[in-house]
Design a protein around this motif. Structure first.
Motif, PDB file in Angstrom:
ATOM      1  N   ARG A  86       0.824  -1.210   0.000  1.00 23.94           N
ATOM      2  CA  ARG A  86       0.000   0.000   0.000  1.00 23.94           C
ATOM      3  C   ARG A  86       0.855   1.257   0.000  1.00 23.94           C
ATOM      4  O   ARG A  86       0.514   2.257  -0.651  1.00 23.94           O
ATOM      5  N   ALA A  87       1.977   1.214   0.716  1.00 20.20           N
ATOM      6  CA  ALA A  87       2.865   2.378   0.752  1.00 20.20           C
ATOM      7  C   ALA A  87       3.567   2.584  -0.586  1.00 20.20           C
ATOM      8  O   ALA A  87       3.751   3.719  -1.041  1.00 20.20           O
ATOM      9  N   ALA A  88       3.958   1.487  -1.235  1.00 21.42           N
ATOM     10  CA  ALA A  88       4.693   1.581  -2.493  1.00 21.42           C
ATOM     11  C   ALA A  88       3.792   1.918  -3.670  1.00 21.42           C
ATOM     12  O   ALA A  88       4.254   2.511  -4.652  1.00 21.42           O
ATOM     13  N   HIS A  89       2.516   1.531  -3.573  1.00 18.22           N
ATOM     14  CA  HIS A  89       1.607   1.695  -4.710  1.00 18.22           C
ATOM     15  C   HIS A  89       0.286   2.300  -4.238  1.00 18.22           C
ATOM     16  O   HIS A  89      -0.761   1.649  -4.238  1.00 18.22           O
ATOM     17  N   PRO A  90       0.311   3.562  -3.812  1.00 19.87           N
ATOM     18  CA  PRO A  90      -0.907   4.197  -3.306  1.00 19.87           C
ATOM     19  C   PRO A  90      -1.981   4.259  -4.377  1.00 19.87           C
ATOM     20  O   PRO A  90      -1.709   4.450  -5.563  1.00 19.87           O
ATOM     21  N   GLY A  91      -3.223   4.065  -3.946  1.00 19.53           N
ATOM     22  CA  GLY A  91      -4.329   4.096  -4.878  1.00 19.53           C
ATOM     23  C   GLY A  91      -4.663   2.759  -5.491  1.00 19.53           C
ATOM     24  O   GLY A  91      -5.685   2.630  -6.170  1.00 19.53           O
ATOM     25  N   VAL A  92      -3.811   1.756  -5.261  1.00 23.46           N
ATOM     26  CA  VAL A  92      -4.076   0.407  -5.759  1.00 23.46           C
ATOM     27  C   VAL A  92      -4.708  -0.404  -4.633  1.00 23.46           C
ATOM     28  O   VAL A  92      -4.303  -0.292  -3.465  1.00 23.46           O
ATOM     29  N   ARG A  93      -5.684  -1.210  -4.974  1.00 20.49           N
ATOM     30  CA  ARG A  93      -6.354  -2.050  -3.974  1.00 20.49           C
ATOM     31  C   ARG A  93      -5.457  -3.200  -3.534  1.00 20.49           C
ATOM     32  O   ARG A  93      -4.973  -3.967  -4.356  1.00 20.49           O
ATOM     33  N   PHE A  94      -5.233  -3.310  -2.235  1.00 21.64           N
ATOM     34  CA  PHE A  94      -4.523  -4.445  -1.651  1.00 21.64           C
ATOM     35  C   PHE A  94      -5.317  -4.923  -0.439  1.00 21.64           C
ATOM     36  O   PHE A  94      -5.542  -4.167   0.510  1.00 21.64           O
ATOM     37  N   ASP A  95      -5.754  -6.172  -0.486  1.00 23.50           N
ATOM     38  CA  ASP A  95      -6.550  -6.761   0.581  1.00 23.50           C
ATOM     39  C   ASP A  95      -5.680  -7.615   1.490  1.00 23.50           C
ATOM     40  O   ASP A  95      -4.875  -8.426   1.007  1.00 23.50           O
ATOM     41  N   HIS A  96      -5.862  -7.455   2.790  1.00 21.90           N
ATOM     42  CA  HIS A  96      -5.202  -8.347   3.745  1.00 21.90           C
ATOM     43  C   HIS A  96      -6.130  -9.542   3.959  1.00 21.90           C
ATOM     44  O   HIS A  96      -7.051  -9.497   4.777  1.00 21.90           O
ATOM     45  N   ALA A  97      -5.897 -10.604   3.182  1.00 13.16           N
ATOM     46  CA  ALA A  97      -6.804 -11.751   3.213  1.00 13.16           C
ATOM     47  C   ALA A  97      -6.129 -12.968   2.597  1.00 13.16           C
ATOM     48  O   ALA A  97      -5.299 -12.832   1.698  1.00 13.16           O
ATOM     49  N   PRO A  98      -6.493 -14.163   3.055  1.00 12.52           N
ATOM     50  CA  PRO A  98      -6.055 -15.380   2.366  1.00 12.52           C
ATOM     51  C   PRO A  98      -6.626 -15.426   0.956  1.00 12.52           C
ATOM     52  O   PRO A  98      -7.625 -14.761   0.649  1.00 12.52           O
ATOM     53  N   MET A  99      -6.011 -16.243   0.114  1.00 11.08           N
ATOM     54  CA  MET A  99      -6.394 -16.279  -1.303  1.00 11.08           C
ATOM     55  C   MET A  99      -7.855 -16.613  -1.529  1.00 11.08           C
ATOM     56  O   MET A  99      -8.483 -16.075  -2.440  1.00 11.08           O
ATOM     57  N   THR A 100      -8.409 -17.500  -0.713  1.00 11.44           N
ATOM     58  CA  THR A 100      -9.794 -17.935  -0.927  1.00 11.44           C
ATOM     59  C   THR A 100     -10.809 -17.038  -0.230  1.00 11.44           C
ATOM     60  O   THR A 100     -12.012 -17.288  -0.346  1.00 11.44           O
ATOM     61  N   GLU A 101     -10.356 -16.004   0.463  1.00 10.25           N
ATOM     62  CA  GLU A 101     -11.275 -15.133   1.186  1.00 10.25           C
ATOM     63  C   GLU A 101     -11.308 -13.718   0.628  1.00 10.25           C
ATOM     64  O   GLU A 101     -11.803 -12.793   1.272  1.00 10.25           O
ATOM     65  N   VAL A 102     -10.818 -13.552  -0.580  1.00  6.27           N
ATOM     66  CA  VAL A 102     -10.856 -12.241  -1.228  1.00  6.27           C
ATOM     67  C   VAL A 102     -12.301 -11.893  -1.576  1.00  6.27           C
ATOM     68  O   VAL A 102     -13.081 -12.752  -1.994  1.00  6.27           O
ATOM     69  N   ASP A 103     -12.648 -10.628  -1.390  1.00  9.48           N
ATOM     70  CA  ASP A 103     -14.011 -10.170  -1.651  1.00  9.48           C
ATOM     71  C   ASP A 103     -14.195  -9.963  -3.149  1.00  9.48           C
ATOM     72  O   ASP A 103     -13.966  -8.869  -3.686  1.00  9.48           O
ATOM     73  N   VAL A 104     -14.592 -11.033  -3.827  1.00 11.60           N
ATOM     74  CA  VAL A 104     -14.837 -10.960  -5.262  1.00 11.60           C
ATOM     75  C   VAL A 104     -15.957 -11.939  -5.601  1.00 11.60           C
ATOM     76  O   VAL A 104     -16.013 -13.044  -5.055  1.00 11.60           O
TER      77      VAL A 104
END
Length: 217
Positions: A86-104
């Motif tokens: 998040r610090a390196a790429h502001p404005g890009v979505r980064f979720d703190h979640a396991p692979m199978t629990e991503v909100d999609v």
């Protein structure tokens, strides 16, 4: 992945997040075969929908996919990796979640990148991960897997130094993707580069355009 396995993976990557980002955030640019597969994946996936970089680490490949025109976002189980991303790429979505629990939503993605992330799943959990990726993808969507290669014909645990990990035979992993409903598009096996301990494998597969039909790729 079991809770204990996730906790071990999370703790391992949290402990090395800054060092990992320093070592690997640009290293892929000097790996022409790896970069070629990632670029091919990005160009195939970008017009089909959003692209999820699952196990994104410090977000360098998420950002690279965005540079290719993908509507890419990342997710990782490590809070420290997500902090760095998040610090390196502001404005890009980064979720703190396991692979199978991503909100999609099911069928919402044009592509899934799992670049050396399924290696940390217990062998018995990998079919479930592949099935989850298949559900996430839109018809015609692509999945790119990066992994360490086993030449024994069987998945082999190894000392990854950060978290429990497994090397995979390409044929075995390709067979599991087929069982999950994917059609193989391309595969790559390369020798270790300087500083690498194992052969590297990359597998690009595609979800059928219409379920139940053969996928003519």
């Amino acid at each position: 992945m079991t809770a204990s396995h996730l906790d071990e993976t999370r703790a391992g990557y949290d402990s090395v997040a800054d060092l990992y980002a320093d070592l690997f955030s640009t290293a892929y640019l000097d790996m022409p075969f790896d970069l070629g597969m990632i670029n091919a994946f990005g160009r195939l996936a970008r017009d089909a929908g959003p692209v999820a970089d699952l196990g994104c680490g410090p977000g360098h490949l998420t950002a690279h996919l965005r540079s290719l025109g993908c509507d890419a976002f990342g997710a990782d189980v490590s809070a420290e990796m997500i902090r760095i991303a998040r610090a390196a790429h502001p404005g890009v979505r980064f979720d703190h979640a396991p692979m199978t629990e991503v909100d999609v939503a099911d069928g919402a993605l044009g592509g899934v990148l799992a670049w050396y992330s399924i290696i940390h799943a217990p062998v018995q959990d990998v079919p479930g991960l592949l099935a989850a990726f298949h559900r996430m993808l839109a018809p015609g969507g692509h999945l790119l897997l990066g992994f360490f290669v086993s030449d024994t014909g069987e998945p082999v645990p190894f000392d990854h130094k950060v978290a429990p990990a497994t090397r995979w035979p390409i044929d075995t992993l390709a067979g599991l993707t087929a069982e999950a409903g994917f059609t193989e598009v391309a595969r790559q096996r390369r020798e270790p580069a300087e500083g690498e301990r194992h052969r590297q494998g990359h597998l690009l597969v595609r979800k059928s355009v219409q379920e139940g039909e053969a996928d003519a790729v």
